[in-house]
Design an enzyme around this catalytic site. Structure first.
Site, PDB file in Angstrom:
ATOM      1  N   ALA A  12       0.801  -1.217   0.000  1.00 24.41           N
ATOM      2  CA  ALA A  12       0.000   0.000   0.000  1.00 24.41           C
ATOM      3  C   ALA A  12       0.834   1.268   0.000  1.00 24.41           C
ATOM      4  CB  ALA A  12      -0.939  -0.004   1.204  1.00 24.41           C
ATOM      5  N   ARG A  16       8.565  -3.011  -4.693  1.00 18.29           N
ATOM      6  CA  ARG A  16       9.976  -3.311  -4.961  1.00 18.29           C
ATOM      7  C   ARG A  16      10.087  -4.534  -5.857  1.00 18.29           C
ATOM      8  NH1 ARG A  16      10.588  -5.425   0.410  1.00 18.29           N
ATOM      9  NH2 ARG A  16       8.968  -7.000   0.676  1.00 18.29           N
ATOM     10  N   ASP A 238      -0.599 -10.707  -1.288  1.00 24.14           N
ATOM     11  CA  ASP A 238       0.709 -10.650  -0.632  1.00 24.14           C
ATOM     12  C   ASP A 238       0.777 -11.520   0.612  1.00 24.14           C
ATOM     13  OD1 ASP A 238      -0.938  -8.974   0.861  1.00 24.14           O
ATOM     14  OD2 ASP A 238       0.214  -7.153   0.440  1.00 24.14           O
ATOM     15  N   GLN A 305       2.762   3.331  11.519  1.00 23.52           N
ATOM     16  CA  GLN A 305       3.210   4.024  10.310  1.00 23.52           C
ATOM     17  C   GLN A 305       2.538   5.394  10.203  1.00 23.52           C
ATOM     18  OE1 GLN A 305       2.020   1.152   7.393  1.00 23.52           O
ATOM     19  NE2 GLN A 305       3.831  -0.145   7.660  1.00 23.52           N
TER      20      GLN A 305
END
Length: 467
Positions: A12, A16, A238, A305
């Site tokens: 989100a 990479r 994921d 976060q």
């Protein structure tokens, strides 16, 4: 010559590209490209910029060519539930909504007019989340600006990217299961349910298993990136890829896939769609080899976060852990409270919860971090007890994989609140699981058990005993 496998792991907040290979009997990984991601405001709606994300996918693939490497295959994983709608010319219709958009709030009841909540769970085994695809499609159905009858195909986000690479439209099973429109008995779309809800059946693509080879790169993609390779679907959700990388030889490992969300659960060979399971808010998401990721979605590191961003990223996560360890605030919040899903200010939301419940209000960054980490660990403890009660399995340990495996303070609290030994790592579990499935498809491993054994021998695992 070494064979390389390219995992494109998009979360989100960032994505990479990680190259994987087997060297001296161990899996070796190397990050070659990283890019930002984030929810964008589009005319008041929370959306994804899929055109930008696909360009970054290509940019990372070009770096392989620049290194003189042509991977054997490439596979993409992302978050779940969100999708792209395409018209008859395969052009995107409408907005590509993000799961944090509030558009489903007023339509959940419309789904339950067709099928009551308890029957829906009994039929799909998927926990109620306001952002599940089943509710998002209802929002599309009642939208005055979009007509589902004009839609030619629906592709979940990673399936859309695989289609752009290969030209093949398909829906990967582990992610499809999160839509709440798939049967845990047939592992296929529940077309009877889809018809009852009034969603056009033709928009749903064939479901394929993780490890399926869709084909090779389209000629125009080959020209852009400088090589050709196979397109192999991993566990495109994921969490499915992360769980595939859990370094455990147990038949029913207990795990926490710790990242923006904390996905805590075990693996079952048969879905538990019982009323007891529904009341515990457990979910039966599809896993590799038709295992079920029997787990609970817990509001994970998203909270810390968000708080870190509100402090202008002044502190590293390691610093926040250190400050939390030294802080004295003992307040606890319900991390699954809806107010923490997408607040304007996470700090305000945490403080308001503590004030409303008569607890000490955290004021300093250390206090705030301690409240969040302690609340997460306490929730893990409650979830373990629910899992043991429902499954009848007594777990001795927990495997923490993903970025949260680096949060030593949280892992220490997890051991304390759960009473289990914590095995932390690997941190790059999602990419590793993605690569492992590609390797299985290329016959580098005989199956998941052999791949997990190699993972356990290839990466450092930190052990935290119960104190």
């Amino acid at each position: 010559m070494d064979k390389y496998y390219l995992a494109v792991d998009i979360g989100a907040s960032s994505g990479r590209h990680i190259l994987g290979s087997i060297q001296n009997g161990k899996i070796n990984i190397q990050e070659i490209h990283r890019f930002d991601n984030g929810i964008k405001d589009v005319d008041g709606s929370k959306c994804w910029n899929v055109e930008y994300l696909f360009q970054e996918i290509l940019n990372g693939m070009k770096k392989c060519a620049g290194m003189g490497i042509a991977p054997e295959s490439v596979g993409i994983d992302t978050w779940a539930v969100d999708y792209v709608l395409l018209d008859e010319n395969d052009k995107i219709l409408g907005k590509t909504y993000a799961y944090r958009d509030a558009r489903t709030a007023d339509v959940i009841g419309e789904v339950y007019k067709t099928i009551p909540e308890n029957q829906l769970y009994g039929r799909t085994g998927i926990q109620k989340q306001p952002f599940n695809t089943i509710y998002q499609l209802m929002a599309d159905k009642v939208s005055p600006s979009l007509t589902l009858n004009h839609v030619n195909s629906l592709l979940l986000i990673p399936d859309f990217f695989h289609y752009l690479l290969s030209g093949v439209k398909a829906t990967e099973y582990t992610n499809a299961s999160t839509t709440q429109l798939v049967s845990p008995e047939t592992y296929d779309w529940d077309f009877e349910l889809i018809e009852q809800l009034g969603y056009p059946a033709h928009i749903f693509q064939k479901i394929v298993e993780p490890g399926t080879v869709l084909g090779e790169l389209l000629p125009e993609i080959q020209r852009q990136v400088g090589f050709n390779c196979k397109v192999v679907v991993p566990g495109t959700h994921d969490t499915a890829s992360a769980v595939a990388a859990v370094p455990s030889m147990e038949e029913h490992p207990l795990y926490i896939s710790s990242g923006t969300w904390s996905l805590m659960g075990t693996e079952l060979l048969k879905a538990d769609c019982s009323e007891e399971s529904r009341q515990a808010n457990m979910t039966n998401e599809g896993g590799y080899g038709h295992r079920f990721r029997y787990l609970k979605n817990i509001m994970g590191l998203w909270m810390i976060q968000s708080v870190r961003h509100e402090y202008d990223d002044k502190y590293s996560f390691a610093q926040l852990c250190e400050m939390a360890d030294e802080a004295g605030c003992s307040s606890i919040v319900d991390v699954n409270d809806d107010r923490f899903l997408a607040p304007d200010s996470m700090i305000d939301a945490v403080q308001q919860y503590c004030s409303e419940t008569g607890q000490q209000v955290p004021e300093t960054p250390g206090d705030m971090a301690r409240v969040i980490y302690s609340s997460l660990a306490k929730c893990y403890g409650m979830t373990v007890r629910q899992l043991e009660k429902i499954t009848g399995i007594k777990y001795k340990s927990i495997h923490v994989v993903g970025g949260g495996s680096n949060a030593k303070y949280l892992n220490r609290l997890t051991a304390k609140y759960t009473g289990k030994t914590v095995y932390a790592g690997p941190a790059e579990a999602t990419a590793i699981g993605n690569i492992a499935v590609q390797m299985i498809a290329d016959n580098r491993f005989a199956g998941l058990k052999e791949a997990r054994k190699c993972i356990s021998e290839s990466f450092d695992i930190n052990v935290l005993e119960v104190r």
